[in-house]
Design a protein around this motif. Structure first.
Motif, PDB file in Angstrom:
ATOM      1  N   PHE A 145       0.870  -1.177   0.000  1.00  0.00           N
ATOM      2  CA  PHE A 145       0.000   0.000   0.000  1.00  0.00           C
ATOM      3  C   PHE A 145       0.902   1.220   0.000  1.00  0.00           C
ATOM      4  CE2 PHE A 145      -1.737   3.530   2.366  1.00  0.00           C
ATOM      5  CZ  PHE A 145      -3.054   3.634   1.972  1.00  0.00           C
ATOM      6  N   GLU A 146       0.643   2.153  -0.918  1.00  0.00           N
ATOM      7  CA  GLU A 146       1.374   3.420  -0.877  1.00  0.00           C
ATOM      8  C   GLU A 146       0.533   4.517  -1.490  1.00  0.00           C
ATOM      9  OE1 GLU A 146       5.714   3.724  -1.469  1.00  0.00           O
ATOM     10  OE2 GLU A 146       5.216   5.144  -3.073  1.00  0.00           O
ATOM     11  N   LYS A 147       0.526   5.652  -0.795  1.00  0.00           N
ATOM     12  CA  LYS A 147      -0.115   6.842  -1.339  1.00  0.00           C
ATOM     13  C   LYS A 147       0.869   7.559  -2.255  1.00  0.00           C
ATOM     14  CE  LYS A 147      -3.381   7.863   2.340  1.00  0.00           C
ATOM     15  NZ  LYS A 147      -4.543   7.913   1.434  1.00  0.00           N
ATOM     16  N   ILE A 148       0.357   8.140  -3.301  1.00  0.00           N
ATOM     17  CA  ILE A 148       1.197   8.956  -4.171  1.00  0.00           C
ATOM     18  C   ILE A 148       1.524  10.250  -3.435  1.00  0.00           C
ATOM     19  CG2 ILE A 148       1.357  10.151  -6.379  1.00  0.00           C
ATOM     20  CD1 ILE A 148       1.427   7.092  -6.536  1.00  0.00           C
ATOM     21  N   SER A 149       2.792  10.539  -3.318  1.00  0.00           N
ATOM     22  CA  SER A 149       3.247  11.667  -2.507  1.00  0.00           C
ATOM     23  C   SER A 149       2.707  12.991  -3.042  1.00  0.00           C
ATOM     24  CB  SER A 149       4.778  11.702  -2.495  1.00  0.00           C
ATOM     25  OG  SER A 149       5.250  12.819  -1.790  1.00  0.00           O
TER      26      SER A 149
ATOM     27  N   VAL B 111       5.805   9.009 -11.141  1.00  0.00           N
ATOM     28  CA  VAL B 111       5.714   7.731 -10.439  1.00  0.00           C
ATOM     29  C   VAL B 111       6.519   6.705 -11.221  1.00  0.00           C
ATOM     30  CG1 VAL B 111       4.141   6.072  -9.393  1.00  0.00           C
ATOM     31  CG2 VAL B 111       3.342   8.376  -9.849  1.00  0.00           C
ATOM     32  N   MET B 112       7.289   5.874 -10.506  1.00  0.00           N
ATOM     33  CA  MET B 112       8.029   4.794 -11.149  1.00  0.00           C
ATOM     34  C   MET B 112       7.828   3.500 -10.369  1.00  0.00           C
ATOM     35  SD  MET B 112      11.634   6.159 -12.710  1.00  0.00           S
ATOM     36  CE  MET B 112      12.288   7.051 -11.304  1.00  0.00           C
ATOM     37  N   GLY B 113       8.048   2.384 -11.021  1.00  0.00           N
ATOM     38  CA  GLY B 113       7.938   1.096 -10.364  1.00  0.00           C
ATOM     39  C   GLY B 113       8.510  -0.010 -11.216  1.00  0.00           C
ATOM     40  N   VAL B 114       8.868  -1.107 -10.568  1.00  0.00           N
ATOM     41  CA  VAL B 114       9.398  -2.282 -11.255  1.00  0.00           C
ATOM     42  C   VAL B 114       8.261  -3.285 -11.386  1.00  0.00           C
ATOM     43  CG1 VAL B 114      10.995  -4.212 -11.107  1.00  0.00           C
ATOM     44  CG2 VAL B 114      11.732  -1.919 -10.430  1.00  0.00           C
ATOM     45  N   GLY B 115       7.970  -3.688 -12.609  1.00  0.00           N
ATOM     46  CA  GLY B 115       6.863  -4.601 -12.819  1.00  0.00           C
ATOM     47  C   GLY B 115       6.884  -5.216 -14.194  1.00  0.00           C
ATOM     48  N   ASN B 116       5.695  -5.683 -14.613  1.00  0.00           N
ATOM     49  CA  ASN B 116       5.600  -6.386 -15.884  1.00  0.00           C
ATOM     50  C   ASN B 116       4.199  -6.288 -16.448  1.00  0.00           C
ATOM     51  OD1 ASN B 116       5.361  -8.579 -13.522  1.00  0.00           O
ATOM     52  ND2 ASN B 116       3.973  -9.157 -15.190  1.00  0.00           N
ATOM     53  N   LYS B 117       4.109  -6.477 -17.752  1.00  0.00           N
ATOM     54  CA  LYS B 117       2.817  -6.643 -18.394  1.00  0.00           C
ATOM     55  C   LYS B 117       2.345  -8.081 -18.170  1.00  0.00           C
ATOM     56  CE  LYS B 117       3.834  -3.460 -22.235  1.00  0.00           C
ATOM     57  NZ  LYS B 117       3.966  -3.358 -23.710  1.00  0.00           N
TER      58      LYS B 117
ATOM     59  N   ALA C 206       0.616  10.621 -12.568  1.00  0.00           N
ATOM     60  CA  ALA C 206       0.227  10.093 -11.253  1.00  0.00           C
ATOM     61  C   ALA C 206      -0.415   8.715 -11.340  1.00  0.00           C
ATOM     62  CB  ALA C 206      -0.697  11.064 -10.534  1.00  0.00           C
ATOM     63  N   GLY C 207       0.014   7.910 -12.311  1.00  0.00           N
ATOM     64  CA  GLY C 207      -0.420   6.530 -12.370  1.00  0.00           C
ATOM     65  C   GLY C 207      -1.548   6.237 -13.315  1.00  0.00           C
ATOM     66  N   VAL C 208      -2.028   7.228 -14.044  1.00  0.00           N
ATOM     67  CA  VAL C 208      -3.109   6.979 -15.000  1.00  0.00           C
ATOM     68  C   VAL C 208      -2.604   6.119 -16.149  1.00  0.00           C
ATOM     69  CG1 VAL C 208      -4.790   8.026 -16.559  1.00  0.00           C
ATOM     70  CG2 VAL C 208      -4.253   9.127 -14.366  1.00  0.00           C
ATOM     71  N   HIS C 209      -1.468   6.477 -16.710  1.00  0.00           N
ATOM     72  CA  HIS C 209      -0.873   5.713 -17.813  1.00  0.00           C
ATOM     73  C   HIS C 209       0.582   5.408 -17.487  1.00  0.00           C
ATOM     74  CE1 HIS C 209      -4.106   8.142 -19.783  1.00  0.00           C
ATOM     75  NE2 HIS C 209      -4.418   6.946 -20.253  1.00  0.00           N
TER      76      HIS C 209
END
Length: 1488
Positions: free
Chosen positions: A353-357, A430-436, A454-457
């Motif tokens: 869980f994390e809020k966007i700063s 916003v950045m993150g490590v992930g995958n499709k 902010a995470g929309v796309h």
């Protein structure tokens, strides 16, 4: 000329200016670079923690594992050790959260350090004590940075916690705030928190303090205390009301979360917690969660919350494969609503869980998609999906790329960097490590993704997993490969649309990539390792983008960026407003270059909508959340509702969320908080019926085999009263409403036994004939199962054993090689740490294994004792082994034992003598690892063909019953009592009755210190000859120091004389049928919730008669005076903490019970049925605080139909009793002081205690349990009774303590080595104070000898003596001459006045007959002085230590009592006997 001259002057001026610029600032005109500047520094030691950045600066501190601190003032380019602080002393470094120049260093010593210039210089200060484990040492005031609290442990092993405070950042010595603290915080611990108006100095402090009369390790009595004067003024210290009009015990933690102060309370026997919330540190409210979820200790996480709500994730599965549910509160933190199910957690309680700063309302979570599989199997592999919410968690949707591909990101449970996972103060980046794909893959299979909205796309930024960081408010993004070594750093200057690389010069393994906390700097800091193995090196790398070619951004380079938009790109509203930032456009070729200047959010109001309102106080959300319904009967305005059909204007149930800025006048705005017209019926509560109700439930079986109450946590939101019951048909039934309705559970299963968890009321196990075990963690509401590693043991051993603290830890004792014919059938103990999912550890050829745990017993949580046959051969002696690592290695403590018993404070072992296996030796341990031989009175030995029974150890002493005669039906023995470490015993009472199975007529009164009842064999010589025993009941009011017969009441229940003179207690006293005659050991004389009350069945006369001829009696004053209740043999139960007592005749055809609501002053009859029943038992919850009871029996006419009958007394009254702790006798309670029959001043154990008792005449009920002991009203002057005999001393005939002939006095110098800070000790006087005795002054007998200095402390000792101001002459006069003179005077007085009775605590008189016949070794030494403590809940004999042994079944069938619910009112009772079969007894089936 003038023009030329001017031109020349201008040229000269420009030339001089350029020269000055060149000389002073050459870097400013040097050519811009194409890559950031890289600086490296090798660290001397391994870093112990991530780097510490001072906010708004380039200063970094690093703490290494050697206890040193290194400092850089240029963002990591150059480093040096800090000045002033000695090397190697740093234990913890803490940055001040509200002053960016201040940091504190805590050491393990008494000298600590503070800097006020970002570490350039340090100032020392002193606070005596070491760090408190598991909690930050400092708490800071958000409004005044110089106000600080510091908590320390004053003892190295047992954290005796103290809290100190400073108002000037320790420039002057710290002052003591409070002792015995468990946590202390400033209410103003966050900038958002606002205390109530009466906190004028803004100095309010909230502390968790140890319970007033609790032991040092008890958390269940912790209390909350609030002070506005630093606890200096006792009158100012308040214990806030948390639940209704009551304070609450068991506070385990407090925390300030944004605008809220949160306290969590626990209770014994459950993991469930109650949460209380305040937004002003004065008025508290209970946090209410949906009924299908509850808070549990170590199973909930308070997440990063908002200024207007608290967000909590509650675990719903096992920690090994944890999932949770996310809840959000209303604005005052009282009502929580569910946001999203199946959130991903790890076993440490960390939640994805994390809020966007910096942006309201945007939350990223990971959820478990295959949650059903995970619920069924704790080892199922989770399939995770990432979700995002743009409306504070009301709705969630998936993450996707601009092409619509679903992506998933690794989150907080798998952090690979320090700080936030996804975002920073850089607006919208916003950045993150992930995958499709469908689910989240392993970290090494993922790529780096970036979003600038902010995470929309989301867009893939770099292939492979990378660590990443944001700089220059998002103008610079930095990343480094995180799947192995690399020599490149990647960076982007356009929101991740394009990336470049810079060469680091070496192959490095990235550990941490970070920058300033506000992400405004162009400098980054990288911690790496180079090489590996023994050659590994730790390096600090600085990356500086300041010299890149980009210029400073102009106004045209910025955009007006809305923080939240819907799927159409339109701005959305949170808390009545839209949010936007002035942000650099992604394609702008410039740097923001506003170092240490945080981005500022801008807001635009929105029209008020439903989302801007919440339920008002005293209203609850409806099931669908659309309405707010009254939580209680509404109060109409004064003068309204004179008739039931009247109307009044009242609250709509809604209110505007405080802090919400919506526009009420805007087009389309709603006003849900406008008053509405309400009917006066909403303000009317129908009265209670005034009657008792019943429910009768028959069952298709011949008898009840066993039943267990799974008592709910008193403060639990769920108010169920759950009972599980098994019949002789091996069917299991459950009720959650105290027996009104029953449901059969596990219908298709054969259940052979029910095992409630010994320590956690919510947990119960249902055993089958094979390996399948069913269990429930919510009192039978939902059932799960696991496969045991073997069938249940065939030996008479406990099959399941439990850990006191970790409810998932189990010991399963199973039968191995019993049917295969391949080997010898034997028992094996298996161990599980995950609720039976895995059983990786085992011990073969065992008798029994137990977890060994006592608070303060060293804290080794894996300590297990096992009885194991030597060399794994069943015909060999049994060894006692222990291990603290699941028997990866073990330690043999004893080579040949009979048994061991674990009590509340001691572990007692019965071992055979090496040279004579027919004799037993006794050994005791407090820490579970070190044993001392128990020293019985001289010439006292236990023959092996006999036995002893461990009775109790709740008062810092072991009561041991030693069997003297074990001839069938003539059994008796002597009770001896130990000193405070269980090693030295003296006589308490001889000739105490026991039965064939080894159980003893010994019972402590629950809830009251020092009261014990026993039955004594009056005709010892005749019993030795095989004649029938004649029993007399004896009682003690000072923990075994003096015993008396019970004075008989003058008349029987019908007003007739008893036929004997009650004043002659030798021939006429009250005798009671006790423990050895009970079918159900739960039927105790007393109840811990009904202080001072006891009921019993017995007779008046010279001896105890037949139980069939007995009558029923009651006492209200702790056993001093007794009153007859009814003729005949009645069973009883206490309810509502003694406010209701119900009695019913046992095994007699009846249709009525009798009850009293005034402690037996009068009794009323109630007919519960139209036909007669034979009642075998009556029960209620173990705490005796319910108003519901169950009768267990059979219909008399049929004789075969078993029936459970509920009796509900809640209809008698709905008025809650009122207790005002500040004036405890003002309302429905009074303060009761126990009387001692032989003392005039009521002093017992050095004090006079006061207990809360409800006034018998008050017509009200106890809604909440109260702390029974109100106070120690006064401490008494010390007398002989406050001391016990020291080691190797015994009580002489005159009551004094004398040295045992042939034994040396104890070496008190050893106290110095056990306590290194102690300066002196006293030579032995023969006396020592009883444990926790509170007497002061008077005859302090342990200090009447010479005082000696401890080795190495002579100078300190001399200084102490000098301070006392005694010259050598006066020291001689006061210590030697004056005592001799006084002694002479006392001796003369005794010679003139002695009547043969010297000393107030002494058992029997010299030459008084068989009570002290010196020829009998087991009665050679009289009683020592009392050793007791304030025992709020005393203990009841419990046979869990030998749980396999059968006793007469409650309903037949050789019932075994193995678990908490059997003896929920008391402690431990264990029989130790070398002949196990002898104590088993015969199983006799009885029909109900």
């Amino acid at each position: 000329m003038i023009l030329r001259s001017s031109s020349h002057s201008i040229l000269i001026s420009i030339s001089l200016l350029l020269l000055q610029i060149l000389l002073l600032s050459p870097t400013q005109i040097s050519a811009k670079k194409d890559a950031p500047r890289i600086s490296k520094h090798k660290l001397d030691n391994v870093p112990a923690a991530p780097p510490f950045y001072f906010e708004d600066s380039d200063v970094i501190l690093i703490v290494d594992i050697a206890g040193n601190v290194q400092r850089s003032d240029n963002a990591g380019e150059a480093w040096g050790n800090i000045a002033d602080v000695p090397e190697g002393v740093v234990y913890e470094l803490v940055l001040h959260p509200f002053d960016n120049k201040v940091a504190y260093i805590m050491t393990k010593g008494n000298e600590h350090w503070v800097t006020e210039d970002r570490g350039e210089s340090w100032r020392s200060f002193e606070v005596r004590g070491g760090p408190v484990p598991y909690r930050p040492p400092f708490n800071f005031h958000a409004g005044d940075p110089e106000k600080v609290l510091i908590s320390v442990c004053t003892e190295p092993f047992i954290c005796d916690e103290e809290t100190y405070y400073t108002k000037d950042a320790f420039k002057t010595p710290a002052k003591l705030l409070a002792r015995e603290t468990r946590a202390c915080v400033f209410a103003k611990s966050t900038p958002q928190f606002r205390t109530s108006a009466d906190d004028e100095g803004n100095d309010r402090i909230v502390c968790v303090l140890k319970g007033r009369f609790a032991n040092p390790f008890d958390t269940k009595n912790n209390r909350l205390a609030v002070s506005d004067t630093y606890f200096e003024n006792e009158d100012d210290i308040q214990e806030p009301v948390l639940e209704g009009d009551r304070t609450v015990q068991g506070i385990i933690n407090i925390a300030v979360v944004k605008s809220y102060l949160v306290a969590a309370a626990s209770a014994k026997g459950t993991n469930e917690l109650a949460m209380y919330v305040t937004d002003d540190a004065k008025t508290w409210h209970r946090a209410i969660f949906p009924n299908d979820h509850k808070l549990e200790e170590d199973a909930y996480t308070i997440l990063e919350s908002t200024n207007y709500s608290i967000q909590v994730d509650v675990m719903t599965t096992m920690p090994i494969n944890a999932m949770g549910v996310l809840f959000t509160s209303n604005s005052n933190g009282t009502y929580f609503t569910r946001n999203i199910e199946h959130t991903n957690r790890n076993f440490k309680g960390i939640v994805d869980f994390e809020k966007i700063s910096g942006i309201q309302g945007i939350v990223l979570v990971n959820v478990v998609d295959n949650w059903e599989d995970v619920e069924k199997s704790p080892i199922a592999r989770k399939k995770l999906k990432s979700k995002i919410s743009f409306d504070d968690g009301r709705t969630f949707r998936g993450l996707s790329t601009r092409d619509g591909d679903e992506i998933h990101l690794h989150s907080v449970t798998e952090m690979s960097n320090s700080g936030r996972v996804f975002s920073s103060p850089a607006p919208g980046l916003v950045m993150g490590v992930g995958n499709k794909g469908e689910y989240l893959k392993e970290y090494e299979e993922c790529d780096l993704y970036v979003s600038d909205d902010a995470g929309v796309h989301w867009t893939r930024a770099l292939k492979e997993a990378h660590k990443y960081e944001f700089g220059d408010k998002g103008a610079v993004l930095a990343a480094i490969y995180d799947e192995g070594p690399t020599d490149k750093l990647s960076y982007s200057l356009n929101h991740g649309h394009a990336w470049e690389e810079v060469d680091l010069g070496d192959k490095v393994r990235a550990k941490i990539l970070t920058t300033t906390p506000d992400s405004t700097s162009l400098k980054f800091f990288l911690m790496v390792t180079i090489g590996g193995g023994e050659d590994i090196e730790h390096w600090a790398i600085s990356i500086d983008f300041e010299d890149l070619h980009e210029g400073k951004c102009k106004e045209s380079d910025f955009e007006h960026w809305y923080a939240r938009v819907d799927e159409n790109g339109d701005p959305t509203c949170i808390m009545g407003q839209k949010q936007w930032y002035r942000r650099r456009q992604w394609a702008a070729d410039c740097f923001v270059d506003e170092e240490f200047k945080d981005p500022v959010a801008q807001f635009e109001p929105c029209a008020c909508s439903k989302q801007d309102f919440e339920c008002d106080y005293d209203f609850l959300p409806s099931q669908d959340g659309d309405k707010c319904i009254p939580a209680a009967v509404m109060s109409p305005p004064e003068g309204k509702c004179k008739r039931p059909d009247d109307k009044f204007m009242g609250s709509s149930g809604f209110r505007l969320i405080p802090g919400n800025n919506c526009d009420r006048k805007a087009k389309g705005a709603v006003e849900l908080d406008k008053e509405v017209e309400r009917s006066c019926t909403d303000a009317y509560k129908p009265p209670v019926s005034g009657e008792i109700s019943t429910e009768v439930t028959p069952f298709p079986a011949g008898r009840f085999e066993e039943y267990f109450y799974l008592e709910n946590f008193e403060l639990s939101q769920s108010k169920d009263e759950t009972v599980v019951m098994r019949t002789d048909e091996r069917e299991v039934y459950r009720t959650s409403d105290a027996g009104k309705t029953w449901t059969q559970i596990l219908k298709d299963e054969v259940i052979t036994a029910i095992y409630p968890h010994t320590y956690f009321n919510d947990v119960v196990f249902f055993l089958t004939p094979g390996k399948t075990v069913h269990y429930s963690y919510d009192r039978g509401e939902t059932i799960h199962q696991f496969e045991a590693p073997a069938d249940p043991t065939r030996d008479k051993l406990p099959i399941l054993s439990f850990h006191p603290d970790y409810k998932d830890w189990l010991i399963w004792t199973g039968a191995v090689e019993c049917d295969s014919g391949k080997g010898e059938c034997h028992s094996v103990a298996f161990f599980s740490e995950d609720r039976g999912a895995n059983w990786p550890h085992r011990v073969r050829y065992v008798k029994k294994c137990e977890f060994i745990k006592k608070e303060g017993r060293g804290g080794v949580k894996k300590l297990v004792y096992c009885e194991q046959y030597k060399d794994e051969k069943l015909n060999n002696p049994v060894q006692l082994k222990w291990s603290d690592n699941w028997f990866a290695d073990d330690h043999t403590e004893f080579e040949d034992i009979v048994d061991f018993a674990t009590m509340s404070e001691f572990i007692v072992v019965a071992a055979r003598k090496e040279d004579d296996r027919e004799a037993l030796t006794c050994h005791a341990s407090i820490d579970g690892k070190t044993f001392a031989n128990a020293q019985f009175p001289p010439s006292f030995e236990v023959p092996a063909q006999k036995a002893y029974t461990v009775l109790d150890s709740s008062t810092h002493a072991v009561f041991l019953h030693v069997t003297v005669n074990n001839i069938d039906d003539s059994e008796y023995g002597s009770i001896i009592k130990s000193n405070s470490n269980g090693t030295s015993y003296v006589m308490s009472l001889n000739g105490v009755n026991r039965n064939r199975e080894g159980y003893v007529d010994f019972e402590k009164m629950l809830g009251l210190e020092g009261v014990i009842l026993v039955n004594q064999v009056a005709n010892v010589e005749e019993a030795d000859a095989g004649k029938t025993k004649k029993l007399k009941t004896m009682i003690t009011h000072n923990d075994g120091a003096q015993w008396d017969a019970i004075r008989a009441p003058p008349k029987d229940a019908e007003g007739r004389d008893f036929g004997c003179d009650p004043s002659d207690t030798k021939k006429c006293s009250l005798h009671l049928h006790s423990y050895t005659e009970r079918r159900d050991p739960r039927n105790t004389f007393s109840s811990p919730s009904a202080v001072g009350l006891m009921m019993a069945v017995g007779n008046v006369g010279e001896y105890l008669g037949r139980k069939a001829d007995a009558d029923t009696f009651i006492t209200r004053d702790g056993g001093i005076t007794w009153k007859p209740v009814k003729k005949g043999n009645y069973m009883w139960e206490y309810g509502d903490a003694g406010s209701i007592i119900v009695i019913v005749e046992q095994e007699v055809a009846t249709r009525s019970v009798f009850y009293t609501t005034n402690e037996g002053a009068n009794w009323l009859e109630f007919q519960f049925a139209d036909t007669d029943y034979n009642i075998a038992s009556i029960s209620t919850v173990p705490s005796d605080e319910s108003r519901n009871f169950i009768l267990w029996g059979k219909e008399s006419s049929s004789g075969s139909k078993i029936t459970a009958i509920n009796l509900d007394f809640t209809g008698l009254t709905d008025k809650r009793c009122v207790l005002n702790e500040q004036d405890p006798e003002a309302d429905d309670y009074y303060l009761w002081e126990p009387k001692h029959p032989r003392q005039q001043d009521n002093c017992l154990f050095g004090h006079i205690a006061q207990y809360h008792r409800k006034r018998p005449e008050k017509d009200c009920f106890n809604e909440l349990s109260i702390e029974k002991i109100h106070s120690i009203s006064q401490n008494c002057s010390c007398t002989r009774e406050d001391f016990e005999c020291d080691y190797n001393y015994q009580v002489a005939a005159d009551g004094s303590c004398e040295l045992v002939p042939g034994l040396p006095p104890p070496d008190h110098e050893q106290q110095c080595f056990a306590n290194p800070d102690q300066n002196s000790y006293y030579l032995p006087t023969g006396y020592r104070r009883t444990p926790l005795d509170t007497c002061t002054g008077g005859r302090e007998l342990e200090f009447t000898s010479q005082q000696r200095p401890c080795p190495g402390h002579k100078d300190d000792f001399d200084r102490e003596q000098a301070k006392k101001g005694l010259s050598g002459f006066w020291f001689f006069v006061l210590v030697f001459v004056l005592p001799l003179s006084v002694a002479g005077g006392v001796g003369y007085w005794v010679w003139r006045n002695w009547d043969g009775k010297f000393g107030r605590i002494r058992l029997g008189e010299a030459g008084s007959g068989s009570a002290f016949d010196a020829d009998k070794p087991w009665i050679a030494w009289p009683i020592m002085a009392v050793s007791a403590v304030v025992a709020v809940v005393a203990t009841l004999p419990l046979l869990a230590g030998s749980a396999w042994r059968g006793i007469s079944g409650l309903f037949g069938g050789g019932r075994r009592y193995t678990t908490r619910s059997d003896f929920a009112r008391g402690g431990r009772y264990a029989v130790v006997d070398p002949d196990e079969d002898e104590l088993l007894g015969d199983d006799e089936d009885e029909e109900v």
